[in-house]
Design a protein around this motif. Sequence first.
Motif, PDB file in Angstrom:
ATOM      1  N   TYR A   3       1.958   6.683  14.350  1.00 18.02           N
ATOM      2  CA  TYR A   3       2.433   6.066  15.591  1.00 18.02           C
ATOM      3  C   TYR A   3       3.389   4.915  15.300  1.00 18.02           C
ATOM      4  CZ  TYR A   3      -1.304   8.636  17.855  1.00 18.02           C
ATOM      5  OH  TYR A   3      -2.112   9.641  18.316  1.00 18.02           O
ATOM      6  N   GLU A   4       3.636   4.664  14.026  1.00 19.65           N
ATOM      7  CA  GLU A   4       4.500   3.544  13.636  1.00 19.65           C
ATOM      8  C   GLU A   4       5.676   4.035  12.791  1.00 19.65           C
ATOM      9  OE1 GLU A   4       4.179   0.685  14.843  1.00 19.65           O
ATOM     10  OE2 GLU A   4       2.097   0.556  15.513  1.00 19.65           O
ATOM     11  N   PRO A   5       6.509   4.922  13.376  1.00 16.18           N
ATOM     12  CA  PRO A   5       7.592   5.500  12.566  1.00 16.18           C
ATOM     13  C   PRO A   5       8.565   4.466  12.003  1.00 16.18           C
ATOM     14  CG  PRO A   5       7.845   6.079  14.896  1.00 16.18           C
ATOM     15  CD  PRO A   5       6.497   5.468  14.749  1.00 16.18           C
ATOM     16  N   GLU A   6       8.809   3.383  12.769  1.00 18.70           N
ATOM     17  CA  GLU A   6       9.794   2.396  12.272  1.00 18.70           C
ATOM     18  C   GLU A   6       9.305   1.727  10.987  1.00 18.70           C
ATOM     19  OE1 GLU A   6      12.572   2.724  13.590  1.00 18.70           O
ATOM     20  OE2 GLU A   6      11.700   3.968  15.151  1.00 18.70           O
ATOM     21  N   PHE A   7       8.004   1.552  10.873  1.00 16.77           N
ATOM     22  CA  PHE A   7       7.446   0.962   9.649  1.00 16.77           C
ATOM     23  C   PHE A   7       7.739   1.868   8.453  1.00 16.77           C
ATOM     24  CE2 PHE A   7       3.650   0.825   6.805  1.00 16.77           C
ATOM     25  CZ  PHE A   7       3.888  -0.414   6.233  1.00 16.77           C
ATOM     26  N   PHE A   8       7.583   3.187   8.639  1.00 25.18           N
ATOM     27  CA  PHE A   8       7.763   4.109   7.509  1.00 25.18           C
ATOM     28  C   PHE A   8       9.247   4.367   7.189  1.00 25.18           C
ATOM     29  CE2 PHE A   8       3.323   4.820   8.471  1.00 25.18           C
ATOM     30  CZ  PHE A   8       2.781   4.879   7.202  1.00 25.18           C
ATOM     31  N   THR A   9      10.121   4.157   8.168  1.00 26.82           N
ATOM     32  CA  THR A   9      11.558   4.375   7.944  1.00 26.82           C
ATOM     33  C   THR A   9      12.070   3.539   6.771  1.00 26.82           C
ATOM     34  OG1 THR A   9      11.886   4.863  10.262  1.00 26.82           O
ATOM     35  CG2 THR A   9      13.839   4.207   9.040  1.00 26.82           C
ATOM     36  N   ARG A  10      11.537   2.329   6.647  1.00 26.83           N
ATOM     37  CA  ARG A  10      12.062   1.425   5.610  1.00 26.83           C
ATOM     38  C   ARG A  10      11.773   1.909   4.188  1.00 26.83           C
ATOM     39  NH1 ARG A  10      11.320  -3.689   6.894  1.00 26.83           N
ATOM     40  NH2 ARG A  10      11.238  -2.956   9.036  1.00 26.83           N
ATOM     41  N   PHE A  11      10.840   2.857   4.057  1.00 25.90           N
ATOM     42  CA  PHE A  11      10.544   3.401   2.715  1.00 25.90           C
ATOM     43  C   PHE A  11      11.333   4.691   2.447  1.00 25.90           C
ATOM     44  CE2 PHE A  11       6.825   1.234   4.435  1.00 25.90           C
ATOM     45  CZ  PHE A  11       6.688   0.223   3.507  1.00 25.90           C
ATOM     46  N   GLY A  12      12.138   5.105   3.424  1.00 27.84           N
ATOM     47  CA  GLY A  12      12.960   6.305   3.243  1.00 27.84           C
ATOM     48  C   GLY A  12      12.418   7.539   3.947  1.00 27.84           C
ATOM     49  N   PHE A  13      11.305   7.385   4.672  1.00 32.05           N
ATOM     50  CA  PHE A  13      10.781   8.534   5.440  1.00 32.05           C
ATOM     51  C   PHE A  13      11.748   8.830   6.585  1.00 32.05           C
ATOM     52  CE2 PHE A  13       6.964   7.141   3.309  1.00 32.05           C
ATOM     53  CZ  PHE A  13       6.161   8.269   3.195  1.00 32.05           C
ATOM     54  N   ILE A  14      11.946  10.131   6.846  1.00 27.18           N
ATOM     55  CA  ILE A  14      12.769  10.533   7.982  1.00 27.18           C
ATOM     56  C   ILE A  14      11.922  11.378   8.942  1.00 27.18           C
ATOM     57  CG2 ILE A  14      15.027  10.439   6.821  1.00 27.18           C
ATOM     58  CD1 ILE A  14      14.700  13.552   6.525  1.00 27.18           C
ATOM     59  N   LYS A  15      12.283  11.326  10.201  1.00 30.06           N
ATOM     60  CA  LYS A  15      11.525  12.083  11.203  1.00 30.06           C
ATOM     61  C   LYS A  15      11.814  13.568  11.046  1.00 30.06           C
ATOM     62  CE  LYS A  15      11.515   8.334  14.511  1.00 30.06           C
ATOM     63  NZ  LYS A  15      11.892   7.818  15.809  1.00 30.06           N
ATOM     64  N   VAL A  16      10.771  14.376  11.161  1.00 32.40           N
ATOM     65  CA  VAL A  16      10.924  15.836  11.127  1.00 32.40           C
ATOM     66  C   VAL A  16      10.148  16.410  12.306  1.00 32.40           C
ATOM     67  CG1 VAL A  16      11.191  15.956   8.614  1.00 32.40           C
ATOM     68  CG2 VAL A  16       8.902  16.184   9.598  1.00 32.40           C
ATOM     69  N   ASP A  17      10.404  17.674  12.582  1.00 34.84           N
ATOM     70  CA  ASP A  17       9.656  18.351  13.629  1.00 34.84           C
ATOM     71  C   ASP A  17       8.265  18.677  13.083  1.00 34.84           C
ATOM     72  OD1 ASP A  17       8.610  20.120  15.509  1.00 34.84           O
ATOM     73  OD2 ASP A  17      10.586  20.914  15.997  1.00 34.84           O
ATOM     74  N   LEU A  18       7.258  18.275  13.825  1.00 35.95           N
ATOM     75  CA  LEU A  18       5.874  18.552  13.411  1.00 35.95           C
ATOM     76  C   LEU A  18       5.686  20.029  13.063  1.00 35.95           C
ATOM     77  CD1 LEU A  18       2.917  17.480  13.246  1.00 35.95           C
ATOM     78  CD2 LEU A  18       2.700  18.064  15.659  1.00 35.95           C
ATOM     79  N   VAL A  37       0.841  -1.208   0.000  1.00 30.36           N
ATOM     80  CA  VAL A  37       0.000   0.000   0.000  1.00 30.36           C
ATOM     81  C   VAL A  37       0.876   1.257   0.000  1.00 30.36           C
ATOM     82  CG1 VAL A  37      -1.617   1.349   1.403  1.00 30.36           C
ATOM     83  CG2 VAL A  37      -2.006  -1.107   1.074  1.00 30.36           C
ATOM     84  N   VAL A  38       1.880   1.285   0.892  1.00 28.84           N
ATOM     85  CA  VAL A  38       2.744   2.482   0.967  1.00 28.84           C
ATOM     86  C   VAL A  38       3.522   2.647  -0.344  1.00 28.84           C
ATOM     87  CG1 VAL A  38       4.689   3.545   2.184  1.00 28.84           C
ATOM     88  CG2 VAL A  38       2.885   2.407   3.481  1.00 28.84           C
ATOM     89  N   GLU A  39       3.990   1.549  -0.912  1.00 30.17           N
ATOM     90  CA  GLU A  39       4.724   1.642  -2.191  1.00 30.17           C
ATOM     91  C   GLU A  39       3.822   2.174  -3.300  1.00 30.17           C
ATOM     92  OE1 GLU A  39       6.262  -2.320  -2.281  1.00 30.17           O
ATOM     93  OE2 GLU A  39       7.866  -1.781  -0.856  1.00 30.17           O
ATOM     94  N   ALA A  40       2.560   1.790  -3.297  1.00 31.27           N
ATOM     95  CA  ALA A  40       1.625   2.317  -4.321  1.00 31.27           C
ATOM     96  C   ALA A  40       1.448   3.830  -4.143  1.00 31.27           C
ATOM     97  CB  ALA A  40       0.273   1.602  -4.211  1.00 31.27           C
ATOM     98  N   CYS A  41       1.372   4.269  -2.892  1.00 27.81           N
ATOM     99  CA  CYS A  41       1.237   5.712  -2.625  1.00 27.81           C
ATOM    100  C   CYS A  41       2.483   6.462  -3.115  1.00 27.81           C
ATOM    101  CB  CYS A  41       1.033   5.960  -1.127  1.00 27.81           C
ATOM    102  SG  CYS A  41      -0.556   5.395  -0.491  1.00 27.81           S
ATOM    103  N   ILE A  42       3.651   5.906  -2.826  1.00 28.57           N
ATOM    104  CA  ILE A  42       4.900   6.569  -3.234  1.00 28.57           C
ATOM    105  C   ILE A  42       5.018   6.593  -4.762  1.00 28.57           C
ATOM    106  CG2 ILE A  42       7.431   6.428  -3.144  1.00 28.57           C
ATOM    107  CD1 ILE A  42       7.088   5.198  -0.297  1.00 28.57           C
ATOM    108  N   GLU A  43       4.614   5.501  -5.390  1.00 32.44           N
ATOM    109  CA  GLU A  43       4.657   5.444  -6.861  1.00 32.44           C
ATOM    110  C   GLU A  43       3.762   6.530  -7.467  1.00 32.44           C
ATOM    111  OE1 GLU A  43       4.147   1.410  -8.331  1.00 32.44           O
ATOM    112  OE2 GLU A  43       3.322   2.234 -10.174  1.00 32.44           O
ATOM    113  N   GLU A  44       2.595   6.707  -6.869  1.00 34.35           N
ATOM    114  CA  GLU A  44       1.700   7.748  -7.386  1.00 34.35           C
ATOM    115  C   GLU A  44       2.281   9.145  -7.140  1.00 34.35           C
ATOM    116  OE1 GLU A  44      -2.451   7.201  -7.624  1.00 34.35           O
ATOM    117  OE2 GLU A  44      -2.856   9.148  -6.771  1.00 34.35           O
ATOM    118  N   ALA A  45       2.895   9.329  -5.972  1.00 35.69           N
ATOM    119  CA  ALA A  45       3.513  10.634  -5.685  1.00 35.69           C
ATOM    120  C   ALA A  45       4.610  10.938  -6.699  1.00 35.69           C
ATOM    121  CB  ALA A  45       4.075  10.631  -4.261  1.00 35.69           C
TER     122      ALA A  45
END
Length: 158
Positions: A106-121, A85-93
């Motif tokens: 609430y699941e930052p570690e899951f998103f890290t594997r796609f290259g997302f990095i933490k930022v200040d809200l 699902v996340v890969e489909a979203c990134i492909e569309e982006a």
Amino acid sequence: MNAEKARIADVPQIHKLVNGFGSRGLMLSRPLSEIYENMRDFFVVREGSAVVGCGALHICWEDLVEVKSVAVLEGNQGKGIGAVVVEACIEEANRLEVADVFVLTYEPEFFTRFGFIKVDLMDLPRKVWGECQRCPKYPDCDETAMVLKLKPQSKAKW
Ligand SMILES: CC(C)(COP(=O)(O)OP(=O)(O)OC[C@H]1O[C@@H](n2cnc3c(N)ncnc32)[C@H](O)[C@@H]1OP(=O)(O)O)[C@@H](O)C(=O)NCCC(=O)NCCS
């Protein structure tokens, strides 16, 4: 396994899936009307006629899109559905040629594997905060803001 664009008949199942986690404070709940209005944002993974995973890519501004409502039915987690699902979203982006994708999660570690990095809200533009005001936790957001930079010419400060 493929993520496909959602169909109108999927919406009640998406609603149930998202709000099942939402009612436990694991993600933001969404009214049925909002899912219908934004259903063209949604991808689903199906098993037969059952929706076992969903997620959405929402356009916020010329240079910013949001991944939202990523959820996988319990009992189907850990099989790669969320990743599809996340890969489909990134492909569309990428297809839309936007600079940045963000997620509040609430699941930052899951998103890290796609290259997302933490930022200040607080570094996210204020225009993305529209729906925060109806979050039960507003203004004490405890989600992690993350960004995936797709283009080097991203205007953002991250
Ligand atoms: C988080 C969620 C979407 C993950 O979906 P999933 O289908 O179980 O995840 P996948 O099987 O695609 O996992 C892909 C990879 O991420 C890892 N992963 C899955 N959930 C993870 C988590 N919470 N934290 C860290 N890593 C995670 C898996 O181990 C797997 O790693 P691998 O490729 O090395 O084997 C799912 O657990 C869920 O729906 N949770 C409840 C709702 C929620 O919290 N959504 C988050 C978005 S706000």
